[in-house]
Design a protein around this motif. Structure first.
Motif, PDB file in Angstrom:
ATOM      1  N   LYS A  11      84.513  78.875  59.291  1.00 33.06           N
ATOM      2  CA  LYS A  11      83.251  79.224  58.650  1.00 33.06           C
ATOM      3  C   LYS A  11      82.085  78.491  59.312  1.00 33.06           C
ATOM      4  CE  LYS A  11      81.301  79.470  53.940  1.00 33.06           C
ATOM      5  NZ  LYS A  11      80.572  78.219  53.633  1.00 33.06           N
ATOM      6  N   HIS A  12      82.285  77.222  59.667  1.00 35.68           N
ATOM      7  CA  HIS A  12      81.172  76.434  60.205  1.00 35.68           C
ATOM      8  C   HIS A  12      80.785  76.865  61.618  1.00 35.68           C
ATOM      9  CE1 HIS A  12      84.710  74.355  61.782  1.00 35.68           C
ATOM     10  NE2 HIS A  12      83.951  73.773  62.681  1.00 35.68           N
ATOM     11  N   ARG A  13      81.609  77.709  62.255  1.00 36.27           N
ATOM     12  CA  ARG A  13      81.280  78.248  63.576  1.00 36.27           C
ATOM     13  C   ARG A  13      81.027  79.748  63.510  1.00 36.27           C
ATOM     14  NH1 ARG A  13      80.257  74.050  67.200  1.00 36.27           N
ATOM     15  NH2 ARG A  13      81.929  72.534  67.166  1.00 36.27           N
ATOM     16  N   ASN A  14      81.322  80.351  62.378  1.00 32.47           N
ATOM     17  CA  ASN A  14      81.308  81.807  62.253  1.00 32.47           C
ATOM     18  C   ASN A  14      82.134  82.455  63.364  1.00 32.47           C
ATOM     19  OD1 ASN A  14      80.749  84.329  61.221  1.00 32.47           O
ATOM     20  ND2 ASN A  14      78.789  84.514  62.286  1.00 32.47           N
ATOM     21  N   GLU A  15      83.346  81.943  63.537  1.00 32.67           N
ATOM     22  CA  GLU A  15      84.262  82.449  64.559  1.00 32.67           C
ATOM     23  C   GLU A  15      85.665  82.539  63.958  1.00 32.67           C
ATOM     24  OE1 GLU A  15      84.355  79.558  67.701  1.00 32.67           O
ATOM     25  OE2 GLU A  15      82.305  79.951  68.354  1.00 32.67           O
ATOM     26  N   THR A  16      86.437  83.546  64.378  1.00 35.68           N
ATOM     27  CA  THR A  16      87.866  83.495  64.111  1.00 35.68           C
ATOM     28  C   THR A  16      88.497  82.539  65.127  1.00 35.68           C
ATOM     29  OG1 THR A  16      88.186  85.414  65.530  1.00 35.68           O
ATOM     30  CG2 THR A  16      88.004  85.824  63.165  1.00 35.68           C
ATOM     31  N   ARG A  64      87.341  74.749  74.133  1.00 35.31           N
ATOM     32  CA  ARG A  64      87.781  75.670  73.081  1.00 35.31           C
ATOM     33  C   ARG A  64      88.942  75.087  72.269  1.00 35.31           C
ATOM     34  NH1 ARG A  64      84.451  79.265  71.141  1.00 35.31           N
ATOM     35  NH2 ARG A  64      86.302  79.844  69.984  1.00 35.31           N
ATOM     36  N   ARG A  65      89.747  74.229  72.896  1.00 33.50           N
ATOM     37  CA  ARG A  65      90.799  73.562  72.128  1.00 33.50           C
ATOM     38  C   ARG A  65      90.209  72.750  70.976  1.00 33.50           C
ATOM     39  NH1 ARG A  65      94.851  70.839  76.615  1.00 33.50           N
ATOM     40  NH2 ARG A  65      96.174  72.655  77.060  1.00 33.50           N
ATOM     41  N   GLY A  66      88.965  72.312  71.137  1.00 30.01           N
ATOM     42  CA  GLY A  66      88.294  71.600  70.046  1.00 30.01           C
ATOM     43  C   GLY A  66      88.205  72.468  68.799  1.00 30.01           C
ATOM     44  N   ARG A  67      87.993  73.778  68.999  1.00 27.24           N
ATOM     45  CA  ARG A  67      87.945  74.686  67.850  1.00 27.24           C
ATOM     46  C   ARG A  67      89.294  74.717  67.133  1.00 27.24           C
ATOM     47  NH1 ARG A  67      83.093  74.998  69.533  1.00 27.24           N
ATOM     48  NH2 ARG A  67      81.917  76.940  69.402  1.00 27.24           N
ATOM     49  N   TYR A  68      90.370  74.638  67.919  1.00 27.55           N
ATOM     50  CA  TYR A  68      91.710  74.633  67.322  1.00 27.55           C
ATOM     51  C   TYR A  68      91.866  73.416  66.415  1.00 27.55           C
ATOM     52  CZ  TYR A  68      96.156  77.114  67.545  1.00 27.55           C
ATOM     53  OH  TYR A  68      97.232  77.911  67.245  1.00 27.55           O
ATOM     54  N   VAL A  69      91.407  72.266  66.905  1.00 30.91           N
ATOM     55  CA  VAL A  69      91.462  71.045  66.098  1.00 30.91           C
ATOM     56  C   VAL A  69      90.605  71.209  64.846  1.00 30.91           C
ATOM     57  CG1 VAL A  69      90.923  68.583  66.042  1.00 30.91           C
ATOM     58  CG2 VAL A  69      91.879  69.603  68.132  1.00 30.91           C
ATOM     59  N   GLU A  70      89.396  71.722  65.034  1.00 31.23           N
ATOM     60  CA  GLU A  70      88.504  71.894  63.876  1.00 31.23           C
ATOM     61  C   GLU A  70      89.143  72.802  62.831  1.00 31.23           C
ATOM     62  OE1 GLU A  70      84.554  73.114  65.159  1.00 31.23           O
ATOM     63  OE2 GLU A  70      84.550  71.613  66.749  1.00 31.23           O
ATOM     64  N   PHE A  71      89.720  73.920  63.279  1.00 31.93           N
ATOM     65  CA  PHE A  71      90.342  74.799  62.287  1.00 31.93           C
ATOM     66  C   PHE A  71      91.472  74.078  61.564  1.00 31.93           C
ATOM     67  CE2 PHE A  71      93.532  77.555  60.587  1.00 31.93           C
ATOM     68  CZ  PHE A  71      92.760  78.346  59.749  1.00 31.93           C
ATOM     69  N   ASN A  72      92.365  73.473  62.335  1.00 31.30           N
ATOM     70  CA  ASN A  72      93.558  72.895  61.713  1.00 31.30           C
ATOM     71  C   ASN A  72      93.211  71.765  60.751  1.00 31.30           C
ATOM     72  OD1 ASN A  72      94.869  74.714  63.300  1.00 31.30           O
ATOM     73  ND2 ASN A  72      96.235  73.249  64.282  1.00 31.30           N
ATOM     74  N   LEU A  73      92.223  70.940  61.106  1.00 27.82           N
ATOM     75  CA  LEU A  73      91.938  69.778  60.259  1.00 27.82           C
ATOM     76  C   LEU A  73      90.946  70.077  59.136  1.00 27.82           C
ATOM     77  CD1 LEU A  73      91.894  66.832  62.844  1.00 27.82           C
ATOM     78  CD2 LEU A  73      93.802  67.729  61.514  1.00 27.82           C
ATOM     79  N   LEU A 132      95.085  67.414  75.000  1.00 31.82           N
ATOM     80  CA  LEU A 132      93.812  66.919  75.537  1.00 31.82           C
ATOM     81  C   LEU A 132      92.715  67.871  75.079  1.00 31.82           C
ATOM     82  CD1 LEU A 132      92.845  64.573  77.426  1.00 31.82           C
ATOM     83  CD2 LEU A 132      92.855  66.237  79.297  1.00 31.82           C
ATOM     84  N   VAL A 133      91.613  67.303  74.589  1.00 25.69           N
ATOM     85  CA  VAL A 133      90.560  68.104  73.959  1.00 25.69           C
ATOM     86  C   VAL A 133      89.206  67.535  74.338  1.00 25.69           C
ATOM     87  CG1 VAL A 133      89.683  68.982  71.758  1.00 25.69           C
ATOM     88  CG2 VAL A 133      92.088  68.377  71.969  1.00 25.69           C
ATOM     89  N   ARG A 134      88.227  68.411  74.416  1.00 25.84           N
ATOM     90  CA  ARG A 134      86.880  68.012  74.790  1.00 25.84           C
ATOM     91  C   ARG A 134      85.895  68.526  73.743  1.00 25.84           C
ATOM     92  NH1 ARG A 134      82.979  69.444  78.412  1.00 25.84           N
ATOM     93  NH2 ARG A 134      83.501  71.639  78.260  1.00 25.84           N
ATOM     94  N   TRP A 135      84.908  67.712  73.390  1.00 28.34           N
ATOM     95  CA  TRP A 135      83.778  68.222  72.606  1.00 28.34           C
ATOM     96  C   TRP A 135      82.512  68.038  73.423  1.00 28.34           C
ATOM     97  CZ3 TRP A 135      87.916  66.641  69.566  1.00 28.34           C
ATOM     98  CH2 TRP A 135      88.268  67.490  68.513  1.00 28.34           C
ATOM     99  N   GLU A 136      81.597  68.986  73.294  1.00 28.99           N
ATOM    100  CA  GLU A 136      80.333  68.877  74.026  1.00 28.99           C
ATOM    101  C   GLU A 136      79.217  69.347  73.123  1.00 28.99           C
ATOM    102  OE1 GLU A 136      80.324  70.655  77.971  1.00 28.99           O
ATOM    103  OE2 GLU A 136      78.163  71.019  77.827  1.00 28.99           O
TER     104      GLU A 136
END
Lengths: 362, 362
Positions: free
Chosen positions: B195-200, B282-291, B317-321
């Motif tokens: 929801k916070h990204r408005n993305e699936t 994009r792996r950061g989005r995976y972390v955001e969704f899961n947590l 390994l994950v990156r945020w920017e």
């Protein structure tokens, strides 16, 4: 007009109740709180740029459709700081969310105002700790309160760094009232806690919330915890709006003196893949805390806050490793065992015995 | 003894109510469900080792103090898979948590049993999508249900990959009943949503929960969403315990055919820093969704689940920017715009027009 009405209502209540009355804030309370936290953002950013020597903050201002806005400042790829973010925001709304109304039922049905500054720094060198601070002020109908805190998250253990950070914030709290640090230190250990890891986020610091002139210091979630116990033993500690304002200002101004000496002491220490890998691994805990447990982050994400500003706290590079455990007897194990468990950093001399074999004192 | 009592009680209810009755599960329901999901774990791990060619799963068995246990299998640093985890667990407890009791009030006061398998794969090559699956079975007093699903999260967009994944799961669902995929596909888009990204989370797949013999297909959180609408239009679709058991088995067995051809097609594609950086971001989005959003993860972490097994889903390994946006017209922008928004992958021919200019069809 509204304020005059509130004054009349509060004036009447004074005759009816024996609980301590909520002092009225000064008429320019919002302007003063805004100026204070904006000033902190400016002072801290200037200090961090001087400390880094190369990195510069980039600023983005933003407007919140529901009311208010902010300015987000980010430094990337500095000499010291791999990434650092310092936010200011001032937001308004029609009614506070249920999670806050539970703590402040008097705010129900009233529009609210909040202003604050928050910061998270992710240094590149694993010997320099990550650090966070946040100071904020709320008004909602008849009630107002201050909140804030700062906590330090080392990757490699140094007792003197933890003690310096705590001592500096203790002095700032004591400049307002000697009871405050006694409650805000254990409250910090309680708040920055990863239940699923049974670890604190780091060595802690101070944390406080819902502070108004009625004098109950601890207003957290655990009525049986150490902070609640100390707060109850100390009894009511009524402080004026001016004193609570000074509390945020004093602690905000204590940040640079609490942290800059640590950076200066550690930034030239050389490190290799082992230390970098451990730092990236431990940064995963920071992500886990912020996304799973931090009420501010979750609340922001679930209620249309500005996602990029909220998630500015996440580290630029993070590693997860299934089943990792630190080698027994290593500095990584000392960090995991001693430095992610609540300690009496300033009062417990036995900490030196535990740190000495690992050259983890200074 | 208890089952005999339940049979009597359920038998009586049959005379009192006109709503569809809950069929009794076979007497060996738990053994069969356990064998089915353990079998899926075995088949999938064997298939993934063959696909990877070099990496091997390491297994850890664990016991849960409150009852039950599991076996966690992790592959690290394979040829194809940077990290992959496949869990099996079988757990018991005295009463389900409030979040599940809200959906299944009949389970209140009853001990419960749950068994399932779950998997997340993080390939090294950014042209290979991350993928997740989970199939599970619950019993609690008088009620039982099946749940599960699988969803695909590409880093670079390929229409044919999305279509192949969806088509394979559609066929598996259709092998049980033609109504199922029509509901479980939009339910997946609804569940794996940031929801916070408005993305699936990616291009989706299938998701279902609380499936028992009473035939209401959609039992999610959004009564006004696409899945609820389709489910209501289709009406009740009563399926037997055996059919719902087959649903999990058929979809679990569809996983390798749905995913292995994508790996084989993409794993030799060369990539550079740009693609790797985008994958880590994009792996950061995976972390955001899961947590932040995944009910299973949050529930597990907040209720003393086995942390290492739950967080096996997080990328190595994950990156945020801060403030990243994909360059207009790039493949990264196509991924962000088209491939993280619900699409009618199998029925919408206009998708080809949008993908063709980016060589994003096959």
């Amino acid at each position: 007009m509204v304020r005059a009405l509130i004054r009349r209502v509060l004036g009447r209540q004074e005759n009816d109740q024996s609980t301590p009355q909520l002092e009225l804030p000064p008429t320019d309370s919002r302007d003063r709180a805004r100026s204070m936290v904006m000033g902190l953002q400016d002072e801290i950013c200037a200090g961090l740029e001087a400390l880094d020597g190369e990195g510069r903050f980039q600023e983005e201002s933003w407007v919140r459709p529901e009311g208010g806005g902010g300015r987000s400042r980010v430094m990337r790829e500095g000499r010291v700081f791999e990434q650092g973010g310092v936010n200011f925001s001032e937001v308004q709304g029609n009614e506070l969310p249920p999670s806050i109304l539970k703590q402040r039922p008097e705010a129900k049905g009233h529009p609210w105002f909040a202003t604050g500054t928050s910061m998270v720094l992710h240094p590149r060198n694993p010997y320099i700790p990550t650090v966070h601070l946040n100071y904020r002020y709320f008004e909602a109908g008849p009630v107002w309160w201050f909140g804030g805190g700062a906590d330090l998250t080392p990757y490699y253990p140094f007792l003197d760094d933890a003690r310096h950070f705590h001592r500096t914030h203790q002095q700032a709290c004591n400049s307002v009232h000697p009871n405050l640090h006694k409650v805000f230190k254990p409250w910090c250990d309680e708040y920055f806690y990863l239940k699923h890891r049974n670890e604190t986020r780091g060595v802690g610091g101070i944390f406080y919330d819902y502070q108004d002139s009625r004098g109950t210091l601890y207003k957290g979630q655990d009525p049986t915890g150490a902070a609640a116990k100390v707060s109850s033993e100390l009894g009511a500690t009524p402080l004026s709006w001016e004193q609570l304002f000074s509390l945020g200002q004093a602690n905000g101004r204590a940040f640079l003196p609490s942290y800059a000496p640590i950076v200066e002491k550690r930034h030239a220490t050389s490190y290799g893949d082992r230390e970098r890998d451990f730092q990236l691994y431990r940064r995963g805990r920071y992500v886990e805390f912020n996304l799973v447990w931090d009420r501010g982050t979750i609340f922001g994400l679930q209620t249309n806050g500005r996602t990029e500003s909220i998630l500015m706290s996440l580290p630029p590079l993070v590693r997860w490793e299934y089943g990792y455990t630190a080698e027994a007897g290593s500095r990584e194990a000392l960090l995991t065992d001693l430095f992610t468990t609540p300690q009496d950093w300033l009062g417990d001399p036995s900490l030196e015995e535990r740190c000495r074999p690992h050259q983890a004192i200074n």
